[in-house]
Design a protein around this motif. Structure first.
Motif, PDB file in Angstrom:
ATOM      1  N   SER A  62       0.824  -1.206   0.000  1.00 39.84           N
ATOM      2  CA  SER A  62       0.000   0.000   0.000  1.00 39.84           C
ATOM      3  C   SER A  62       0.861   1.260   0.000  1.00 39.84           C
ATOM      4  O   SER A  62       2.009   1.240   0.466  1.00 39.84           O
ATOM      5  CB  SER A  62      -0.920   0.010   1.223  1.00 39.84           C
ATOM      6  OG  SER A  62      -0.165   0.279   2.401  1.00 39.84           O
ATOM      7  N   LEU A  65       2.123   1.849   3.523  1.00 36.69           N
ATOM      8  CA  LEU A  65       3.261   1.011   3.911  1.00 36.69           C
ATOM      9  C   LEU A  65       4.542   1.538   3.279  1.00 36.69           C
ATOM     10  O   LEU A  65       5.569   1.674   3.954  1.00 36.69           O
ATOM     11  CB  LEU A  65       3.024  -0.444   3.508  1.00 36.69           C
ATOM     12  CG  LEU A  65       4.225  -1.391   3.686  1.00 36.69           C
ATOM     13  CD1 LEU A  65       4.684  -1.449   5.131  1.00 36.69           C
ATOM     14  CD2 LEU A  65       3.884  -2.777   3.162  1.00 36.69           C
ATOM     15  N   CYS A 110       2.979   2.508  14.727  1.00 34.28           N
ATOM     16  CA  CYS A 110       2.334   3.057  13.528  1.00 34.28           C
ATOM     17  C   CYS A 110       0.909   2.521  13.409  1.00 34.28           C
ATOM     18  O   CYS A 110       0.531   1.564  14.085  1.00 34.28           O
ATOM     19  CB  CYS A 110       3.156   2.755  12.279  1.00 34.28           C
ATOM     20  SG  CYS A 110       3.096   1.043  11.734  1.00 34.28           S
ATOM     21  N   LEU A 111       0.127   3.141  12.553  1.00 32.69           N
ATOM     22  CA  LEU A 111      -1.287   2.780  12.413  1.00 32.69           C
ATOM     23  C   LEU A 111      -1.551   1.813  11.265  1.00 32.69           C
ATOM     24  O   LEU A 111      -2.707   1.613  10.882  1.00 32.69           O
ATOM     25  CB  LEU A 111      -2.126   4.052  12.222  1.00 32.69           C
ATOM     26  CG  LEU A 111      -2.040   5.061  13.361  1.00 32.69           C
ATOM     27  CD1 LEU A 111      -2.905   6.283  13.050  1.00 32.69           C
ATOM     28  CD2 LEU A 111      -2.467   4.421  14.677  1.00 32.69           C
ATOM     29  N   LEU A 112      -0.505   1.197  10.737  1.00 34.26           N
ATOM     30  CA  LEU A 112      -0.686   0.213   9.681  1.00 34.26           C
ATOM     31  C   LEU A 112      -1.365  -1.032  10.236  1.00 34.26           C
ATOM     32  O   LEU A 112      -1.267  -1.327  11.435  1.00 34.26           O
ATOM     33  CB  LEU A 112       0.674  -0.180   9.087  1.00 34.26           C
ATOM     34  CG  LEU A 112       1.468   0.918   8.392  1.00 34.26           C
ATOM     35  CD1 LEU A 112       2.864   0.408   8.041  1.00 34.26           C
ATOM     36  CD2 LEU A 112       0.744   1.419   7.150  1.00 34.26           C
ATOM     37  N   GLU A 113      -2.030  -1.787   9.364  1.00 32.39           N
ATOM     38  CA  GLU A 113      -2.592  -3.065   9.801  1.00 32.39           C
ATOM     39  C   GLU A 113      -1.436  -3.976  10.211  1.00 32.39           C
ATOM     40  O   GLU A 113      -0.288  -3.775   9.801  1.00 32.39           O
ATOM     41  CB  GLU A 113      -3.444  -3.682   8.701  1.00 32.39           C
ATOM     42  CG  GLU A 113      -2.665  -4.026   7.439  1.00 32.39           C
ATOM     43  CD  GLU A 113      -3.537  -4.615   6.346  1.00 32.39           C
ATOM     44  OE1 GLU A 113      -3.262  -5.754   5.948  1.00 32.39           O
ATOM     45  OE2 GLU A 113      -4.474  -3.940   5.899  1.00 32.39           O
ATOM     46  N   ASP A 114      -1.717  -4.992  11.020  1.00 29.75           N
ATOM     47  CA  ASP A 114      -0.667  -5.829  11.604  1.00 29.75           C
ATOM     48  C   ASP A 114       0.254  -6.458  10.557  1.00 29.75           C
ATOM     49  O   ASP A 114       1.471  -6.459  10.716  1.00 29.75           O
ATOM     50  CB  ASP A 114      -1.266  -6.924  12.489  1.00 29.75           C
ATOM     51  CG  ASP A 114      -1.730  -6.384  13.828  1.00 29.75           C
ATOM     52  OD1 ASP A 114      -1.338  -5.254  14.197  1.00 29.75           O
ATOM     53  OD2 ASP A 114      -2.496  -7.089  14.513  1.00 29.75           O
ATOM     54  N   ARG A 115      -0.304  -6.993   9.476  1.00 27.28           N
ATOM     55  CA  ARG A 115       0.559  -7.659   8.497  1.00 27.28           C
ATOM     56  C   ARG A 115       1.512  -6.672   7.839  1.00 27.28           C
ATOM     57  O   ARG A 115       2.653  -6.989   7.562  1.00 27.28           O
ATOM     58  CB  ARG A 115      -0.265  -8.455   7.474  1.00 27.28           C
ATOM     59  CG  ARG A 115      -1.047  -7.623   6.481  1.00 27.28           C
ATOM     60  CD  ARG A 115      -1.947  -8.472   5.599  1.00 27.28           C
ATOM     61  NE  ARG A 115      -1.242  -9.279   4.639  1.00 27.28           N
ATOM     62  CZ  ARG A 115      -0.945  -8.886   3.394  1.00 27.28           C
ATOM     63  NH1 ARG A 115      -1.287  -7.683   2.976  1.00 27.28           N
ATOM     64  NH2 ARG A 115      -0.324  -9.698   2.572  1.00 27.28           N
ATOM     65  N   GLU A 116       1.050  -5.429   7.601  1.00 25.93           N
ATOM     66  CA  GLU A 116       1.935  -4.407   7.042  1.00 25.93           C
ATOM     67  C   GLU A 116       2.992  -3.998   8.061  1.00 25.93           C
ATOM     68  O   GLU A 116       4.145  -3.771   7.721  1.00 25.93           O
ATOM     69  CB  GLU A 116       1.133  -3.192   6.578  1.00 25.93           C
ATOM     70  CG  GLU A 116       0.328  -3.454   5.329  1.00 25.93           C
ATOM     71  CD  GLU A 116      -0.355  -2.207   4.803  1.00 25.93           C
ATOM     72  OE1 GLU A 116      -0.836  -1.386   5.619  1.00 25.93           O
ATOM     73  OE2 GLU A 116      -0.411  -2.060   3.569  1.00 25.93           O
ATOM     74  N   LYS A 117       2.577  -3.904   9.314  1.00 23.67           N
ATOM     75  CA  LYS A 117       3.513  -3.550  10.375  1.00 23.67           C
ATOM     76  C   LYS A 117       4.611  -4.610  10.477  1.00 23.67           C
ATOM     77  O   LYS A 117       5.779  -4.288  10.652  1.00 23.67           O
ATOM     78  CB  LYS A 117       2.759  -3.421  11.704  1.00 23.67           C
ATOM     79  CG  LYS A 117       3.557  -2.774  12.808  1.00 23.67           C
ATOM     80  CD  LYS A 117       2.761  -2.683  14.113  1.00 23.67           C
ATOM     81  CE  LYS A 117       1.489  -1.906  13.958  1.00 23.67           C
ATOM     82  NZ  LYS A 117       0.763  -1.721  15.221  1.00 23.67           N
ATOM     83  N   HIS A 118       4.241  -5.874  10.351  1.00 19.56           N
ATOM     84  CA  HIS A 118       5.235  -6.959  10.412  1.00 19.56           C
ATOM     85  C   HIS A 118       6.246  -6.823   9.280  1.00 19.56           C
ATOM     86  O   HIS A 118       7.457  -7.013   9.502  1.00 19.56           O
ATOM     87  CB  HIS A 118       4.556  -8.330  10.328  1.00 19.56           C
ATOM     88  CG  HIS A 118       3.642  -8.617  11.470  1.00 19.56           C
ATOM     89  ND1 HIS A 118       2.643  -9.562  11.390  1.00 19.56           N
ATOM     90  CD2 HIS A 118       3.542  -8.091  12.711  1.00 19.56           C
ATOM     91  CE1 HIS A 118       1.981  -9.604  12.530  1.00 19.56           C
ATOM     92  NE2 HIS A 118       2.513  -8.717  13.347  1.00 19.56           N
ATOM     93  N   ASP A 144       1.741 -14.254   6.962  1.00 19.24           N
ATOM     94  CA  ASP A 144       0.916 -13.046   6.837  1.00 19.24           C
ATOM     95  C   ASP A 144       0.372 -12.863   5.426  1.00 19.24           C
ATOM     96  O   ASP A 144      -0.373 -11.915   5.166  1.00 19.24           O
ATOM     97  CB  ASP A 144       1.735 -11.802   7.198  1.00 19.24           C
ATOM     98  CG  ASP A 144       1.813 -11.551   8.692  1.00 19.24           C
ATOM     99  OD1 ASP A 144       0.998 -12.112   9.446  1.00 19.24           O
ATOM    100  OD2 ASP A 144       2.697 -10.769   9.106  1.00 19.24           O
TER     101      ASP A 144
END
Length: 174
Positions: A62, A65, A110-118, A144
Motif C-alpha cells: 500500500s 506502507l 504506527c497505524l498500519l494493519e498488523d501484516r503491514e507492520k510486520h 501473513d
C-alpha cells in the motif's frame, strides 16, 4: 551550497523527463528532489520514473506502507528531505500530528494493519542488520500472506533510499 550539477526544468524538458514533470504536475506536487536530481541523466531518469510508477500502482504494498518504509529508513539515515516528504505523505493519508508523535521512531506504534507492520519491522531489521535475518523471518511474513516478490519489493523500496541519500550528498542537493 549550490548543487554541483544542473537538472532539467519543466519548460525545456523532453521525452520521459517531460512526462515525469507532467505526471507530478497532475498529482499537484513538485517532483521530489531525489528524482529531480536524476533528470541530469535522462536514461536513468526513465528507469526511476518506471520504478516510481511501479511502486505507486503496486498490487500488494500500500502507499501507506511504502511511505512508512521510506520515512523510517530516511529518518534513521538522517536524510532530512525524504524524512519530511514522507512524513507529509503519511499525514495526508490521515495520521494526525499527535498520532505521529506517539509513533515517533517506533514502527510498532504506527497505524498500519498488523501484516503491514510486520513487513515494515522486518524491512527495518534487515536494513539495520542484514545478518540478523533468517528463514524464520521469511516464514512469518509468508504466514501473513506476503509473497517473496512483495518482500523483495519492500526491501528494494528501503535500500533505494540509501542511493538517493548518498547521491544527493555527493552532488550537494541536501
Amino acid at each position: 551550497m549550490a548543487p554541483l550539477i544542473q537538472t532539467a526544468v519543466p519548460e525545456t524538458a523532453e521525452g520521459d523527463v517531460k512526462k515525469g514533470f507532467e505526471l507530478f504536475e497532475k498529482r499537484g506536487i513538485d517532483m521530489p528532489v531525489p528524482l529531480l536530481l536524476t533528470t541530469a541523466s535522462p536514461g536513468y531518469f526513465s528507469i526511476m520514473l518506471k520504478r516510481n510508477i511501479y511502486f505507486s500502482t503496486h498490487p500488494n504494498l500500500s502507499p501507506a506502507l511504502l511511505a512508512h518504509i521510506r520515512y523510517f529508513i530516511s529518518s534513521r539515515m538522517a536524510f532530512g528531505f525524504c524524512t519530511g516528504f514522507n512524513k507529509s505523505l503519511i499525514l495526508k493519508m490521515g495520521m494526525t500530528e499527535a498520532q505521529f508523535s506517539v509513533m515517533g521512531d517506533d514502527p510498532e506504534q504506527c497505524l498500519l494493519e498488523d501484516r503491514e507492520k510486520h513487513l515494515l519491522v522486518f524491512v527495518l531489521k534487515g536494513v539495520a542488520d542484514p545478518q540478523s535475518v533468517g528463514s524464520q523471518d521469511i516464514a512469518l511474513l509468508h504466514q501473513d500472506g506476503w509473497t517473496d516478490s512483495d518482500i523483495v519489493d519492500a526491501l528494494i523500496q528501503a535500500v533505494g533510499m540509501m542511493d538517493h541519500n548518498i547521491l544527493m550528498r555527493i552532488l550537494k542537493f541536501s
